[in-house]
Design a protein around this motif. Structure first.
Motif, PDB file in Angstrom:
ATOM      1  N   TRP A 133     -17.842  -3.248  -2.620  1.00 49.37           N
ATOM      2  CA  TRP A 133     -17.640  -1.804  -2.530  1.00 49.37           C
ATOM      3  C   TRP A 133     -16.975  -1.295  -3.833  1.00 49.37           C
ATOM      4  CZ3 TRP A 133     -12.843   0.672  -2.431  1.00 49.37           C
ATOM      5  CH2 TRP A 133     -12.868   2.019  -2.083  1.00 49.37           C
ATOM      6  N   LEU A 134     -15.982  -2.020  -4.311  1.00 53.39           N
ATOM      7  CA  LEU A 134     -15.292  -1.612  -5.543  1.00 53.39           C
ATOM      8  C   LEU A 134     -16.237  -1.671  -6.746  1.00 53.39           C
ATOM      9  CD1 LEU A 134     -12.739  -0.796  -7.079  1.00 53.39           C
ATOM     10  CD2 LEU A 134     -12.127  -3.206  -7.242  1.00 53.39           C
ATOM     11  N   MET A 153     -15.089  -5.587   0.365  1.00 57.55           N
ATOM     12  CA  MET A 153     -14.329  -4.644  -0.459  1.00 57.55           C
ATOM     13  C   MET A 153     -14.610  -4.851  -1.949  1.00 57.55           C
ATOM     14  SD  MET A 153     -12.405  -2.430   1.158  1.00 57.55           S
ATOM     15  CE  MET A 153     -11.054  -2.020   0.074  1.00 57.55           C
ATOM     16  N   ASN A 161     -13.790  -9.457   4.826  1.00 60.04           N
ATOM     17  CA  ASN A 161     -13.460  -8.088   4.422  1.00 60.04           C
ATOM     18  C   ASN A 161     -13.215  -7.993   2.926  1.00 60.04           C
ATOM     19  OD1 ASN A 161     -13.568  -6.374   6.649  1.00 60.04           O
ATOM     20  ND2 ASN A 161     -11.775  -7.396   7.509  1.00 60.04           N
ATOM     21  N   ASP A 177       0.811  -1.225   0.000  1.00 60.90           N
ATOM     22  CA  ASP A 177       0.000   0.000   0.000  1.00 60.90           C
ATOM     23  C   ASP A 177       0.846   1.277   0.000  1.00 60.90           C
ATOM     24  OD1 ASP A 177       0.547   0.778   2.699  1.00 60.90           O
ATOM     25  OD2 ASP A 177      -1.019  -0.562   3.430  1.00 60.90           O
ATOM     26  N   GLN A 227      -5.820  -0.234   2.836  1.00 62.40           N
ATOM     27  CA  GLN A 227      -5.986  -0.432   1.395  1.00 62.40           C
ATOM     28  C   GLN A 227      -6.950   0.600   0.806  1.00 62.40           C
ATOM     29  OE1 GLN A 227      -6.535  -4.805   1.195  1.00 62.40           O
ATOM     30  NE2 GLN A 227      -4.582  -4.806   0.130  1.00 62.40           N
ATOM     31  N   ARG A 228      -8.008   0.931   1.568  1.00 67.55           N
ATOM     32  CA  ARG A 228      -8.931   1.957   1.057  1.00 67.55           C
ATOM     33  C   ARG A 228      -8.239   3.317   0.979  1.00 67.55           C
ATOM     34  NH1 ARG A 228     -12.901  -0.875   4.201  1.00 67.55           N
ATOM     35  NH2 ARG A 228     -12.762   0.656   5.862  1.00 67.55           N
ATOM     36  N   GLY A 264      -7.862  -3.351   5.894  1.00 72.74           N
ATOM     37  CA  GLY A 264      -8.835  -2.889   4.893  1.00 72.74           C
ATOM     38  C   GLY A 264      -8.819  -1.378   4.766  1.00 72.74           C
ATOM     39  N   MET A 265      -8.686  -0.691   5.907  1.00 75.90           N
ATOM     40  CA  MET A 265      -8.666   0.775   5.862  1.00 75.90           C
ATOM     41  C   MET A 265      -7.406   1.273   5.172  1.00 75.90           C
ATOM     42  SD  MET A 265     -10.084   1.532   9.640  1.00 75.90           S
ATOM     43  CE  MET A 265     -10.575   3.221   9.537  1.00 75.90           C
ATOM     44  N   PHE A 300     -15.195   6.167   1.402  1.00 77.77           N
ATOM     45  CA  PHE A 300     -14.088   5.218   1.517  1.00 77.77           C
ATOM     46  C   PHE A 300     -13.951   4.681   2.949  1.00 77.77           C
ATOM     47  CE2 PHE A 300     -11.491   4.980  -2.402  1.00 77.77           C
ATOM     48  CZ  PHE A 300     -12.297   5.762  -3.201  1.00 77.77           C
ATOM     49  N   PHE A 310      -6.138   3.299  -1.967  1.00 78.81           N
ATOM     50  CA  PHE A 310      -7.005   3.337  -3.130  1.00 78.81           C
ATOM     51  C   PHE A 310      -7.561   4.742  -3.348  1.00 78.81           C
ATOM     52  CE2 PHE A 310     -10.823   1.093  -5.208  1.00 78.81           C
ATOM     53  CZ  PHE A 310     -10.249   1.292  -6.444  1.00 78.81           C
ATOM     54  N   LEU A 311      -7.936   5.405  -2.248  1.00 76.43           N
ATOM     55  CA  LEU A 311      -8.438   6.787  -2.357  1.00 76.43           C
ATOM     56  C   LEU A 311      -7.346   7.689  -2.930  1.00 76.43           C
ATOM     57  CD1 LEU A 311     -10.512   8.997  -1.949  1.00 76.43           C
ATOM     58  CD2 LEU A 311      -9.938   9.067   0.475  1.00 76.43           C
TER      59      LEU A 311
END
Ligand SMILES: Nc1ncnc2c1ncn2[C@@H]1O[C@H](COP(=O)(O)OP(=O)(O)OP(=O)(O)O)[C@@H](O)[C@H]1O
Ligand SMILES: [Mg+2]
Length: 266
Positions: free
Chosen positions: A186-187, A183, A179, A95, A151-152, A148-149, A132, A155-156
């Protein structure tokens, strides 16, 4: 979906012809990619799946302009290899959040690099924090976030740079099954709201590739070669229900068999 049907008519925004990449010199070289042909049309989500070490990340590095092919041609949005750097959004396999920067300051990094002022960048990031799942964590440091956060957040950062092409390298690999499944949904929703974005998704996970993408490329073990490219057309709309259909199960076992048979290709 109409837009997806129309995507057949859209131009090839990424086109890779006969690309090979050898890393190292003299007798210490490794052939990483061999004669790769690939394309993605505007608005398509295209997955690349293949065994570990087959050259998937190297392939994305080439699309991002971080690596040069030894032979063959790469065109992304009309740009060639030497001008690609910075033109696409790239979420790398790690990440790459900077531990000494807060979540907000990590998220706006790409915008800052594009020369956008901190104030405007923060405003743009703030608008998206909620969708996000990062609201309230703006001033935390990466170590305080769940996998997960993180990665978000990465991603953001990628999506804020507002490029038409997104390269995602195993974006959910660090997550547990539950998760991961959240995700993916969500994607899927996110991409539906960004109809014109072209996404190249690298994954190990056949279900993930099937669930999210319009076409799938299967790579052989190193040197990575494309062994098959398959268009995915579902009878049902994409949702979790799709996963229990016969069509999904059959398509999954077909793709798995391509992957397994590629292991024996020399
Ligand atoms: N700079 C380098 N020097 C030597 N070998 C390298 C270098 N970069 C990549 N390789 C080798 O090239 C091969 C492909 O690497 P790459 O990271 O592209 O594979 P991958 O398909 O993304 O793997 P994974 O699924 O594990 O992420 C690997 O065997 C790797 O060891
Ligand atoms: Mg990789």
């Amino acid at each position: 979906m109409d837009s997806k049907r129309e995507s057949n008519l859209k131009e090839k925004i990424i086109e890779v012809v006969n690309v090979s990449r050898r890393i190292g010199q003299g007798s210490g070289y490794v052939d990483v990619l061999a004669n790769v042909d690939f394309y993605a049309r505007r608005g398509e989500v295209v997955s690349v799946i293949g065994p570990s070490g087959c050259g998937k990340s190297t392939f994305l590095d080439i699309l991002a302009g971080l690596e040069r092919p030894d032979s063959g041609t790469v065109t992304v949005q009309g740009l060639h290899t030497e001008n690609l750097l910075g033109s696409v959004g790239y979420m790398q396999q790690k990440d790459l959040l900077l531990p000494w920067r807060t979540v907000m300051n990590n998220v706006i990094l790409g915008l800052e690099m594009q020369g956008i002022s901190k104030k405007i960048a923060r405003r743009q990031a703030t608008e998206r924090m909620d969708s996000f799942g990062l609201s309230g964590f703006e001033d935390e440091y990466p170590y305080a976030l769940s996998g997960g956060m993180r990665q978000r957040a990465a991603f953001l950062r990628t999506i804020l740079t507002d490029t038409s092409v997104l390269l995602l390298d195993e974006p959910f690999s660090a997550l547990d099954a539950l998760n991961r499944s959240h995700m993916q949904e969500w994607l899927l929703n996110l991409l539906e709201s960004y109809d014109e974005k072209t996404v190249v998704l690298v994954t190990h996970d056949v279900e993930e590739a099937l669930f999210l993408s319009d076409r799938i490329y299967v790579m052989s073990p190193r040197p990575g070669r494309i062994v098959v490219a398959e268009k995915i057309v579902w009878d049902l709309p994409r949702s979790r229900n799709l996963l229990s259909t016969q069509q999904f199960t059959e398509t999954k076992s077909r793709i798995l068999s391509y992957l397994l048979s590629s292991e024996t290709v020399l």
